[in-house]
Design an enzyme around this catalytic site. Sequence first.
Site, PDB file in Angstrom:
ATOM      1  N   HIS A  97     -30.575   1.259   3.381  1.00 29.23           N
ATOM      2  CA  HIS A  97     -29.520   0.482   2.737  1.00 29.23           C
ATOM      3  C   HIS A  97     -28.774  -0.299   3.826  1.00 29.23           C
ATOM      4  CE1 HIS A  97     -25.661   0.607   0.047  1.00 29.23           C
ATOM      5  NE2 HIS A  97     -26.347  -0.497  -0.153  1.00 29.23           N
TER       6      HIS A  97
ATOM      7  N   LYS B 281     -32.340  -1.015  -6.116  1.00 28.60           N
ATOM      8  CA  LYS B 281     -32.060   0.319  -5.580  1.00 28.60           C
ATOM      9  C   LYS B 281     -33.146   1.328  -5.962  1.00 28.60           C
ATOM     10  CE  LYS B 281     -27.901  -1.085  -4.226  1.00 28.60           C
ATOM     11  NZ  LYS B 281     -27.608  -1.477  -2.850  1.00 28.60           N
TER      12      LYS B 281
ATOM     13  N   SER C  48     -21.909   0.340  -0.494  1.00 27.09           N
ATOM     14  CA  SER C  48     -21.723  -0.842  -1.343  1.00 27.09           C
ATOM     15  C   SER C  48     -20.263  -1.283  -1.330  1.00 27.09           C
ATOM     16  CB  SER C  48     -22.157  -0.533  -2.780  1.00 27.09           C
ATOM     17  OG  SER C  48     -23.534  -0.262  -2.839  1.00 27.09           O
TER      18      SER C  48
ATOM     19  N   ARG D  78     -23.226   1.173 -11.228  1.00 28.72           N
ATOM     20  CA  ARG D  78     -24.213   2.237 -11.130  1.00 28.72           C
ATOM     21  C   ARG D  78     -23.647   3.519 -11.729  1.00 28.72           C
ATOM     22  NH1 ARG D  78     -24.029   1.067  -5.780  1.00 28.72           N
ATOM     23  NH2 ARG D  78     -23.314   3.201  -5.405  1.00 28.72           N
TER      24      ARG D  78
ATOM     25  N   ARG E 199     -20.376  -9.577 -10.240  1.00 32.22           N
ATOM     26  CA  ARG E 199     -21.451  -9.905  -9.303  1.00 32.22           C
ATOM     27  C   ARG E 199     -21.905 -11.358  -9.430  1.00 32.22           C
ATOM     28  NH1 ARG E 199     -23.387  -5.619  -5.758  1.00 32.22           N
ATOM     29  NH2 ARG E 199     -22.254  -3.771  -6.471  1.00 32.22           N
TER      30      ARG E 199
ATOM     31  N   ASP F  22     -28.636  -6.387   2.143  1.00 34.36           N
ATOM     32  CA  ASP F  22     -28.494  -5.113   1.430  1.00 34.36           C
ATOM     33  C   ASP F  22     -29.560  -4.074   1.768  1.00 34.36           C
ATOM     34  OD1 ASP F  22     -27.034  -3.547  -0.491  1.00 34.36           O
ATOM     35  OD2 ASP F  22     -28.692  -3.824  -1.877  1.00 34.36           O
TER      36      ASP F  22
ATOM     37  N   TYR G 190     -26.985  -3.020 -16.534  1.00 37.74           N
ATOM     38  CA  TYR G 190     -26.329  -3.375 -15.270  1.00 37.74           C
ATOM     39  C   TYR G 190     -27.327  -3.393 -14.118  1.00 37.74           C
ATOM     40  CZ  TYR G 190     -23.846  -2.959 -10.919  1.00 37.74           C
ATOM     41  OH  TYR G 190     -23.449  -3.157  -9.631  1.00 37.74           O
TER      42      TYR G 190
ATOM     43  N   CYS H 147     -18.596  -2.695   1.027  1.00 30.11           N
ATOM     44  CA  CYS H 147     -17.902  -2.466   2.296  1.00 30.11           C
ATOM     45  C   CYS H 147     -18.182  -3.556   3.314  1.00 30.11           C
ATOM     46  CB  CYS H 147     -18.282  -1.099   2.866  1.00 30.11           C
ATOM     47  SG  CYS H 147     -17.487   0.295   2.039  1.00 30.11           S
TER      48      CYS H 147
END
Length: 594
Positions: free
Chosen positions: A243, A223, A265, A82, A383, A294, A214, A267
């Site tokens: 989130h 998002k 993100s 991001r 990812r 998420d 991306y 974590c």
Amino acid sequence: MIAVPQQGAEASPGTRLASLQQWVDEVAALTRPDRVVWCDGSDAEAATLQAAMMADGTLLPLNQDTHPGCVLHRSHPDDVARVEHLTFVCHENSEDAGPNNHWMAPAEAHATIDALFDGCMQGRTLYVVPYCMGPVDSPLARCGVEITDSPYVVANMRLMTRMGAAALARIEREGAEGKPLVRGLHSTGELDPGRRYIMHFPDELVIKSYGSGYGGNALLGKKCHALRIASHQARHEGWLAEHMLIVGIENPQGEVHYVAAAFPSACGKTNLAMLIPPEAYREQGWKVWTVGDDICWMHPGEDGRLWAINPEAGFFGVAPGTSEKSNPNALHSIERDTIFTNVAVTDDGQPWWEGLDKRIPAHDWQGRPYDAANGPAAHPNSRFTVSARQCPTWSPRAEDPQGVPISAIVFGGRRSSLVPLVFESRDWAHGVLVGAAMGSETTAAATGAVGVMRRDPMAMKPFCGYSFADYFAHWLSFDRPGARLPKIFHVNWFRKDADGRFMWPGFGDNLRVLEWIIGRVEGGAAAVETPIGHLPTHDALRRDGLELDDAVMQELLRVDEAGWQAESAEVAAYLDELGVPADSPLRTSLQAAA
């Protein structure tokens, strides 16, 4: 898949909704693609797209014996995460965007990015991607359409959303009733970091993204829609777009409590959402059900509780660190029909990343022969994209149109010191403060330095579509007569000792903390009151089968009052920066904790 010729040829409509058709025609006139394709989400369409991407090298085959249906994508080396500094929230007034967002006036933003879109799809195909965030028949779901010139984006959106004919049918039905639609326009452009913007126009329900392929920058349902635009919608419609993961914890009596948890993100949201109980818990009948990893949309129900859906249909998970120890359910989920992005490859064509196993990869994420001197073999933010239905613990309630009732909300981040393993807020206002004050050490999920502690309220710092001061006030507004709100907690799996080692084992053993949380919800778990909230008593967390001595447990639950005094002063200054009013209940809760 409906292909519509362009460049002067007669164009057949792709939809019965005149306003949608008009917008697609206007975008085609601006971007000038060679053809327009309306995506239907079918298996045949997916196969056709994948074959074309395999032919031109956008996708590379992986070992089909070990990973059937799996493919690899390598993004541009300058397009791997991001780009928060190039992400704008464009309200008419900068105050509405708040200091937590980068702001640009809408007229200027449209002009800036439309100049980049001018003619950008010449020689390319324009794909129209209708999608639904949430179960297609859910009143809690919301729809959108993304226009993109990236078949890779189309393939990912098919896994991450309910995409295609069913979504378009709902869009047409709701459009005829005058209901709003989120419109997203994306082009990979030249993949030039100097010509890259991700623009959001919440008041118009419009997203424009240029110059990146991306995930979070290009999969506009994720998002961009499900958080930045949806949080604005939620504020005006009386719900919450967050989130957060959603996980169901089933006890030996067959009772299921659903927990929503907000972590920044990378974590551990996916690990917690797919948690496998410790052996002693499994033997007793404890189970874990994955609803989402998420994003969580929570609506007040008629019974006063918050009911939640996962608006996504897939996982866009971080690969490095995913292993048999950390998340075996994730590994089982991605054994087939998965898109891997920027991972390494072994000599026999299997995907590989740091933390997976002890093999040496043959090629790194850029396709170079592996050389440790070049850095990690897999990009730290590499990812996997996969349908959530492939998860062994996928909950059948994930498709429930009314969602699941939330018993507890958990906040947490990476804090190597100060913050205890777990504590419970005193009340709703204090819980909102706990979320607002949340801090975490940064990871590779966003560009910039890693390991720097920053405030990340509710894990929404990169994703809130309006001012944080107004966002906190919206959270506080749910505490009203008749509400049966979830209890709010904070966890920290990442506390370290003097030698820099993690003190808590984490992974499946996090269920021990969740058991205490559920016990607090039900009213039976023991706790001690402290200045920062309610903490477990020394023996309230089960440690059977866990090698964790009393001294470590005491340190994990220790409240450093001097440290928290300093933390409170920092939080007060941060609330000042965000423009939180002096008479906000957050200020009262902060003073009570000081």
